[in-house]
Design a protein around this motif. Structure first.
Motif, short mmCIF file in Angstrom:
data_model
loop_
_atom_site.label_atom_id
_atom_site.label_comp_id
_atom_site.label_asym_id
_atom_site.label_seq_id
_atom_site.Cartn_x
_atom_site.Cartn_y
_atom_site.Cartn_z
N ILE A 52 -3.33 0.56 -1.79
CA ILE A 52 -1.95 0.10 -2.13
C ILE A 52 -1.68 -1.01 -0.93
N ASN A 53 -1.19 -1.89 -1.36
CA ASN A 53 -0.32 -2.97 -0.53
C ASN A 53 0.85 -3.31 -0.71
N TRP A 54 1.70 -3.06 0.00
CA TRP A 54 3.21 -2.92 -0.31
C TRP A 54 3.98 -3.83 0.78
N GLN A 55 4.56 -4.68 0.32
CA GLN A 55 5.59 -5.57 1.08
C GLN A 55 7.04 -5.21 0.81
N THR A 56 7.30 -4.39 1.99
CA THR A 56 8.54 -3.69 1.82
C THR A 56 9.85 -4.50 2.06
N PRO A 57 10.99 -4.05 1.35
CA PRO A 57 12.41 -4.81 1.48
C PRO A 57 12.85 -5.22 2.74
N VAL A 58 12.26 -4.50 3.81
CA VAL A 58 12.66 -4.81 5.39
C VAL A 58 11.78 -5.73 5.86
N GLY A 59 10.74 -6.12 5.13
CA GLY A 59 9.71 -7.23 5.55
C GLY A 59 8.37 -6.57 6.36
N ASP A 60 8.32 -5.29 6.30
CA ASP A 60 6.92 -4.65 6.63
C ASP A 60 5.85 -4.53 5.85
N SER A 61 4.80 -4.64 6.26
CA SER A 61 3.63 -4.60 5.31
C SER A 61 2.97 -3.37 5.40
N GLU A 62 2.76 -2.61 4.48
CA GLU A 62 2.30 -1.17 4.41
C GLU A 62 0.96 -1.28 3.49
N ARG A 63 0.03 -0.56 4.17
CA ARG A 63 -1.61 -0.58 3.48
C ARG A 63 -2.00 0.82 3.48
N PHE A 64 -2.56 1.13 2.25
CA PHE A 64 -3.04 2.69 2.14
C PHE A 64 -4.21 2.72 1.44
N GLN A 65 -5.09 3.37 1.94
CA GLN A 65 -6.53 3.56 0.92
C GLN A 65 -6.34 5.20 0.76
N VAL A 66 -6.45 5.37 -0.78
CA VAL A 66 -6.23 6.65 -1.11
C VAL A 66 -7.28 7.27 -2.05
N GLY A 67 -8.02 8.35 -1.89
CA GLY A 67 -9.03 8.88 -2.64
C GLY A 67 -8.08 9.72 -3.94
N TYR A 68 -8.78 9.65 -4.93
CA TYR A 68 -8.19 10.50 -6.00
C TYR A 68 -9.18 11.19 -7.07
N SER A 69 -8.69 12.04 -7.89
CA SER A 69 -9.34 12.81 -8.62
C SER A 69 -9.13 12.23 -10.11
N SER A 70 -9.92 12.59 -11.29
CA SER A 70 -9.91 12.13 -12.52
C SER A 70 -8.64 12.70 -13.23
N ASN A 71 -7.73 13.67 -12.64
CA ASN A 71 -6.29 14.13 -13.30
C ASN A 71 -5.28 13.23 -12.67
N THR A 72 -5.69 12.12 -11.74
CA THR A 72 -4.52 11.52 -11.06
C THR A 72 -3.99 10.05 -12.01
#
Length: 246
Positions: free
Chosen positions: A111-131
């Motif tokens: 996930i690469n997210w440019q927020t409304p307040v100008g910050d940048s967030e980056r998340f790496q997320v593991g997931y299962s088949s029912n996600t």
């Protein structure tokens, strides 16, 4: 005897024919509790018919203010590997907000997210088949259509992209005075803490399996701190030449 090679050849040619492209077009009108129109969603889904069931490939959404032909936000989704977990490219220029969800490796999303307040967030997320990710919830409901009809609850994981985590949810039948549809269900969190923080999303579907209502929190911002909660009513303009549900 001479006809056998021709029959076999024709069968092979038929099997090799590519799937015919299909269009699914629908529009959603979002209103407040008072009935005022906030915006309109215009959906264009391209896909194919596979074994008699529509399989989405690409999905474009344009968001329009009432009376405006110029879009104020857009979203592009691609269901390459899974109809439950599309790639997402969402842009809301009014608030300088942008979000991308991609799948750089198996069982991992980014996930690469440019927020409304100008910050940048980056998340790496593991997931299962029912996600389930974003608009994949619509396909999740259709995949579990027999459970919807029978009133059987179905548990799954749902991605909260601004938190960089997925959470336990359940799809279940419900009654709601605001949603007049052939079938009404809701998706709600199963965790005790999240149940106090997140309201259920109520969904209406017609007998063909097309979304008719969405009641809950949207991805469109009211201001920098909160998104709209709205009732979105959908109407179908073009349906594919096959079934939406198994």
């Amino acid at each position: 005897m001479r006809t056998r090679p021709l029959v076999v050849s024709f069968a092979l040619m038929t099997a090799a024919l590519p799937a015919v492209a299909q269009d699914f077009r629908f529009t959603g009108t979002a209103t407040t509790d008072g009935g005022n129109v906030i915006y309109e969603e215009r959906h264009a889904v391209d896909g194919t018919c596979e074994e008699g069931i529509f399989r989405p490939r690409q999905h474009e959404v344009a968001y329009h203010k009432p009376g405006s032909e110029a879009s104020f936000a857009r979203k592009s989704l691609e269901y390459g590997a899974s109809v439950l977990r599309p790639t997402v490219d969402f842009l809301q220029p009014t608030f300088d907000e942008k979000m991308e969800i991609t799948y750089p490796e198996p069982d991992t999303l980014m996930i690469n997210w440019q927020t409304p307040v100008g910050d940048s967030e980056r998340f790496q997320v593991g997931y299962s088949s029912n996600t389930v990710v974003d608009a994949g919830f619509d396909n999740f409901v259709r995949q579990n259509w027999q459970s919807v009809l029978a009133g059987d609850p179905v548990e799954f994981r749902f991605l909260g992209p601004t938190r960089g985590e997925h959470y336990g949810f359940v799809l279940e039948r419900v009654e709601n005075e605001q949603v007049d549809a052939d079938h009404v269900v809701q998706i709600r969190p199963t965790g005790m803490v999240l149940r106090f923080l997140v309201d259920p999303i109520v969904l209406g579907y017609n007998n063909a399996g097309a979304l008719s209502d969405y009641l809950g929190l949207t991805n469109i911002r009211k201001n920098q701190d909160e998104n709209y909660t709205a009732h979105i009513r959908y109407s179908v303009q073009t349906s594919p030449d096959c079934e939406l549900t198994p």
